[in-house]
Design a protein around this motif. Structure first.
Motif, PDB file in Angstrom:
ATOM      1  N   ARG A   1       7.465 -13.275  33.226  1.00  0.00           N
ATOM      2  CA  ARG A   1       8.707 -12.945  32.521  1.00  0.00           C
ATOM      3  C   ARG A   1       8.708 -13.547  31.120  1.00  0.00           C
ATOM      4  NH1 ARG A   1      11.906 -14.243  36.229  1.00  0.00           N
ATOM      5  NH2 ARG A   1      12.412 -16.367  35.615  1.00  0.00           N
ATOM      6  N   GLY A   2       8.186 -14.785  31.003  1.00  0.00           N
ATOM      7  CA  GLY A   2       8.123 -15.432  29.699  1.00  0.00           C
ATOM      8  C   GLY A   2       7.185 -14.711  28.747  1.00  0.00           C
ATOM      9  N   ASN A   3       6.051 -14.224  29.276  1.00  0.00           N
ATOM     10  CA  ASN A   3       5.100 -13.491  28.436  1.00  0.00           C
ATOM     11  C   ASN A   3       5.696 -12.182  27.932  1.00  0.00           C
ATOM     12  OD1 ASN A   3       3.151 -15.445  28.731  1.00  0.00           O
ATOM     13  ND2 ASN A   3       2.112 -14.429  30.431  1.00  0.00           N
ATOM     14  N   ILE A   4       6.493 -11.533  28.777  1.00  0.00           N
ATOM     15  CA  ILE A   4       7.135 -10.287  28.378  1.00  0.00           C
ATOM     16  C   ILE A   4       8.117 -10.542  27.231  1.00  0.00           C
ATOM     17  CG2 ILE A   4       8.732  -8.469  29.100  1.00  0.00           C
ATOM     18  CD1 ILE A   4       7.472  -8.624  31.878  1.00  0.00           C
ATOM     19  N   MET A   5       8.874 -11.631  27.335  1.00  0.00           N
ATOM     20  CA  MET A   5       9.842 -11.953  26.283  1.00  0.00           C
ATOM     21  C   MET A   5       9.128 -12.273  24.967  1.00  0.00           C
ATOM     22  SD  MET A   5      12.697 -11.422  27.665  1.00  0.00           S
ATOM     23  CE  MET A   5      13.721 -12.046  26.335  1.00  0.00           C
ATOM     24  N   LYS A   6       7.965 -12.956  25.055  1.00  0.00           N
ATOM     25  CA  LYS A   6       7.228 -13.312  23.843  1.00  0.00           C
ATOM     26  C   LYS A   6       6.729 -12.069  23.121  1.00  0.00           C
ATOM     27  CE  LYS A   6       5.527 -17.848  25.307  1.00  0.00           C
ATOM     28  NZ  LYS A   6       4.302 -18.627  25.679  1.00  0.00           N
ATOM     29  N   SER A   7       6.455 -11.004  23.881  1.00  0.00           N
ATOM     30  CA  SER A   7       5.915  -9.794  23.284  1.00  0.00           C
ATOM     31  C   SER A   7       6.915  -9.121  22.345  1.00  0.00           C
ATOM     32  CB  SER A   7       5.484  -8.805  24.375  1.00  0.00           C
ATOM     33  OG  SER A   7       6.617  -8.312  25.087  1.00  0.00           O
ATOM     34  N   PHE A   8       8.206  -9.484  22.467  1.00  0.00           N
ATOM     35  CA  PHE A   8       9.224  -8.899  21.608  1.00  0.00           C
ATOM     36  C   PHE A   8       9.471  -9.740  20.362  1.00  0.00           C
ATOM     37  CE2 PHE A   8      10.214  -7.069  25.768  1.00  0.00           C
ATOM     38  CZ  PHE A   8      10.352  -5.735  25.437  1.00  0.00           C
ATOM     39  N   VAL A   9       8.768 -10.870  20.263  1.00  0.00           N
ATOM     40  CA  VAL A   9       8.932 -11.750  19.107  1.00  0.00           C
ATOM     41  C   VAL A   9       7.810 -11.468  18.120  1.00  0.00           C
ATOM     42  CG1 VAL A   9       9.039 -14.129  18.301  1.00  0.00           C
ATOM     43  CG2 VAL A   9      10.001 -13.526  20.534  1.00  0.00           C
ATOM     44  N   ALA A  10       8.144 -11.071  16.921  1.00  0.00           N
ATOM     45  CA  ALA A  10       7.135 -10.767  15.909  1.00  0.00           C
ATOM     46  C   ALA A  10       6.450 -12.043  15.458  1.00  0.00           C
ATOM     47  CB  ALA A  10       7.792 -10.080  14.703  1.00  0.00           C
ATOM     48  N   PRO A  11       5.115 -12.078  15.442  1.00  0.00           N
ATOM     49  CA  PRO A  11       4.405 -13.280  15.000  1.00  0.00           C
ATOM     50  C   PRO A  11       4.681 -13.579  13.538  1.00  0.00           C
ATOM     51  CG  PRO A  11       2.905 -11.427  15.166  1.00  0.00           C
ATOM     52  CD  PRO A  11       4.202 -10.982  15.787  1.00  0.00           C
ATOM     53  N   LYS A  12       4.774 -14.852  13.248  1.00  0.00           N
ATOM     54  CA  LYS A  12       5.053 -15.287  11.885  1.00  0.00           C
ATOM     55  C   LYS A  12       3.755 -15.361  11.093  1.00  0.00           C
ATOM     56  CE  LYS A  12       7.331 -19.018   9.345  1.00  0.00           C
ATOM     57  NZ  LYS A  12       8.010 -20.324   9.470  1.00  0.00           N
ATOM     58  N   VAL A  13       3.769 -14.828   9.896  1.00  0.00           N
ATOM     59  CA  VAL A  13       2.584 -14.859   9.049  1.00  0.00           C
ATOM     60  C   VAL A  13       2.674 -16.053   8.108  1.00  0.00           C
ATOM     61  CG1 VAL A  13       1.254 -13.605   7.315  1.00  0.00           C
ATOM     62  CG2 VAL A  13       2.402 -12.359   9.170  1.00  0.00           C
ATOM     63  N   ALA A  14       1.561 -16.743   7.937  1.00  0.00           N
ATOM     64  CA  ALA A  14       1.560 -17.940   7.102  1.00  0.00           C
ATOM     65  C   ALA A  14       1.822 -17.609   5.644  1.00  0.00           C
ATOM     66  CB  ALA A  14       0.212 -18.645   7.222  1.00  0.00           C
ATOM     67  N   THR A  15       2.564 -18.464   4.984  1.00  0.00           N
ATOM     68  CA  THR A  15       2.799 -18.359   3.550  1.00  0.00           C
ATOM     69  C   THR A  15       2.335 -19.664   2.919  1.00  0.00           C
ATOM     70  OG1 THR A  15       5.016 -19.345   3.660  1.00  0.00           O
ATOM     71  CG2 THR A  15       4.864 -16.980   4.024  1.00  0.00           C
ATOM     72  N   PRO A  16       2.263 -19.755   1.595  1.00  0.00           N
ATOM     73  CA  PRO A  16       1.764 -20.976   0.966  1.00  0.00           C
ATOM     74  C   PRO A  16       2.497 -22.239   1.405  1.00  0.00           C
ATOM     75  CG  PRO A  16       1.845 -19.203  -0.621  1.00  0.00           C
ATOM     76  CD  PRO A  16       2.495 -18.685   0.638  1.00  0.00           C
ATOM     77  N   ALA A  17       3.773 -22.122   1.772  1.00  0.00           N
ATOM     78  CA  ALA A  17       4.550 -23.305   2.137  1.00  0.00           C
ATOM     79  C   ALA A  17       4.425 -23.652   3.620  1.00  0.00           C
ATOM     80  CB  ALA A  17       6.024 -23.083   1.791  1.00  0.00           C
ATOM     81  N   ASP A  18       3.791 -22.783   4.384  1.00  0.00           N
ATOM     82  CA  ASP A  18       3.700 -22.997   5.819  1.00  0.00           C
ATOM     83  C   ASP A  18       2.595 -23.967   6.210  1.00  0.00           C
ATOM     84  OD1 ASP A  18       4.507 -19.586   6.723  1.00  0.00           O
ATOM     85  OD2 ASP A  18       5.791 -21.346   6.534  1.00  0.00           O
ATOM     86  N   LYS A  19       2.709 -24.458   7.434  1.00  0.00           N
ATOM     87  CA  LYS A  19       1.630 -25.228   8.029  1.00  0.00           C
ATOM     88  C   LYS A  19       0.602 -24.237   8.566  1.00  0.00           C
ATOM     89  CE  LYS A  19       4.678 -28.958   9.578  1.00  0.00           C
ATOM     90  NZ  LYS A  19       5.161 -29.708  10.778  1.00  0.00           N
ATOM     91  N   PRO A  20      -0.606 -24.726   8.905  1.00  0.00           N
ATOM     92  CA  PRO A  20      -1.614 -23.810   9.477  1.00  0.00           C
ATOM     93  C   PRO A  20      -1.118 -23.186  10.772  1.00  0.00           C
ATOM     94  CG  PRO A  20      -2.594 -25.904   8.840  1.00  0.00           C
ATOM     95  CD  PRO A  20      -1.115 -26.087   8.741  1.00  0.00           C
ATOM     96  N   ILE A  21      -1.561 -21.974  11.041  1.00  0.00           N
ATOM     97  CA  ILE A  21      -1.244 -21.288  12.287  1.00  0.00           C
ATOM     98  C   ILE A  21      -2.095 -21.868  13.409  1.00  0.00           C
ATOM     99  CG2 ILE A  21      -1.487 -19.071  13.492  1.00  0.00           C
ATOM    100  CD1 ILE A  21      -0.831 -17.701  10.858  1.00  0.00           C
ATOM    101  N   VAL A  22      -1.517 -22.050  14.575  1.00  0.00           N
ATOM    102  CA  VAL A  22      -2.277 -22.487  15.741  1.00  0.00           C
ATOM    103  C   VAL A  22      -3.015 -21.267  16.283  1.00  0.00           C
ATOM    104  CG1 VAL A  22      -2.163 -23.454  18.071  1.00  0.00           C
ATOM    105  CG2 VAL A  22      -0.608 -24.296  16.289  1.00  0.00           C
ATOM    106  N   ALA A  23      -4.305 -21.185  15.983  1.00  0.00           N
ATOM    107  CA  ALA A  23      -5.095 -20.029  16.418  1.00  0.00           C
ATOM    108  C   ALA A  23      -5.297 -20.042  17.926  1.00  0.00           C
ATOM    109  CB  ALA A  23      -6.448 -20.020  15.707  1.00  0.00           C
ATOM    110  N   ALA A  24      -5.518 -21.233  18.493  1.00  0.00           N
ATOM    111  CA  ALA A  24      -5.696 -21.388  19.939  1.00  0.00           C
ATOM    112  C   ALA A  24      -5.398 -22.837  20.295  1.00  0.00           C
ATOM    113  CB  ALA A  24      -7.102 -21.016  20.365  1.00  0.00           C
ATOM    114  N   ARG A  25      -4.952 -23.063  21.520  1.00  0.00           N
ATOM    115  CA  ARG A  25      -4.595 -24.419  21.935  1.00  0.00           C
ATOM    116  C   ARG A  25      -5.783 -25.227  22.449  1.00  0.00           C
ATOM    117  NH1 ARG A  25       0.071 -21.447  23.779  1.00  0.00           N
ATOM    118  NH2 ARG A  25      -0.902 -21.123  25.818  1.00  0.00           N
ATOM    119  N   LEU A  26      -6.939 -24.591  22.538  1.00  0.00           N
ATOM    120  CA  LEU A  26      -8.151 -25.286  22.981  1.00  0.00           C
ATOM    121  C   LEU A  26      -9.253 -25.104  21.945  1.00  0.00           C
ATOM    122  CD1 LEU A  26      -8.350 -24.395  26.794  1.00  0.00           C
ATOM    123  CD2 LEU A  26      -7.641 -26.557  25.780  1.00  0.00           C
ATOM    124  N   PRO A  27     -10.176 -26.081  21.833  1.00  0.00           N
ATOM    125  CA  PRO A  27     -11.297 -25.933  20.908  1.00  0.00           C
ATOM    126  C   PRO A  27     -12.316 -24.936  21.449  1.00  0.00           C
ATOM    127  CG  PRO A  27     -11.584 -27.914  22.228  1.00  0.00           C
ATOM    128  CD  PRO A  27     -10.203 -27.367  22.566  1.00  0.00           C
TER     129      PRO A  27
END
Length: 202
Positions: free
Chosen positions: A97-123
């Motif tokens: 159910r949580g994954n379905i809800m996340k699918s409706f949230v548009a991913p945020k695109v990085a801008t110059p003022a943003d922090k780096p995007i978390v590409a993955a939670r594991l190396p």
């Protein structure tokens, strides 16, 4: 009731979150043999779910060893959110159910003022060639992680060029929070990173 002892490593991982592909959240019927010891995957990365195949190495997770009390076909957890490991307690319904809800949230695109995007939670474990120069993605937007594909659009986040001295495999950071770029320093084990949404900055 299954009895098991938490090691210091496993106790730490309970404050983090395993990474499970959305299509692998459902439990799996597994035939257990009385008296036989099994290793249940806790990290979610094993290719032989629900059991461990060693993919957890250096990820901060350890498999859960348990001995079957009787021969039976049991429903074992694959979403890794069960409160009764290794058995399914239906927590996968909340995960799905949580994954379905996340699918409706548009991913945020990085801008110059943003922090780096978390590409993955594991190396990621990469075989690096000695004296070859690589471009490590520092913004997190690249589709060819952990390396740069020129997705960065801001002057404040440029790829990091590095040249290993020797040919050997190394763990490279994908959460983009390491203090020793491009190499993983274990920062991904922090609760803030493990609870982050991949594809978005912290």
């Amino acid at each position: 009731m299954l009895q098991w002892r938490l090691t210091s490593t496993l106790a730490r991982q309970l404050s983090t979150r395993p990474v499970v592909e959305s299509n692998k959240n459902v439990p799996k019927p597994f035939k257990l043999e009385e008296g036989k010891t099994y290793k249940w995957c806790t990290c979610g990365q094993s290719g032989i779910q629900p059991m461990c195949d060693g993919s957890h190495r250096k990820s901060g997770f350890v498999p859960l060893k348990f001995t079957a009390e009787k021969t039976e076909t049991a429903l074992l957890c694959c979403c890794k959110n069960t409160s009764n490991p290794p058995y399914c307690d239906m927590s996968h319904f909340k995960v799905i159910r949580g994954n379905i809800m996340k699918s409706f949230v548009a991913p945020k695109v990085a801008t110059p003022a943003d922090k780096p995007i978390v590409a993955a939670r594991l190396p990621t474990y990469q075989k690096l060639e000695g004296m070859k120069t690589y471009m490590w993605c520092s913004c997190g937007a690249s589709k060819t992680q952990p390396f740069c594909d020129n997705s960065h659009t801001c002057s404040t986040m440029k790829p990091l060029a590095f040249t290993p001295e020797k040919t050997k495999p190394r763990w490279l950071c994908q959460c983009k929070q390491t203090q020793d770029p491009p190499y993983c320093d274990g920062t991904h084990l922090d609760v803030e990173v493990q609870t982050a949404v991949e594809g978005q900055p912290l």
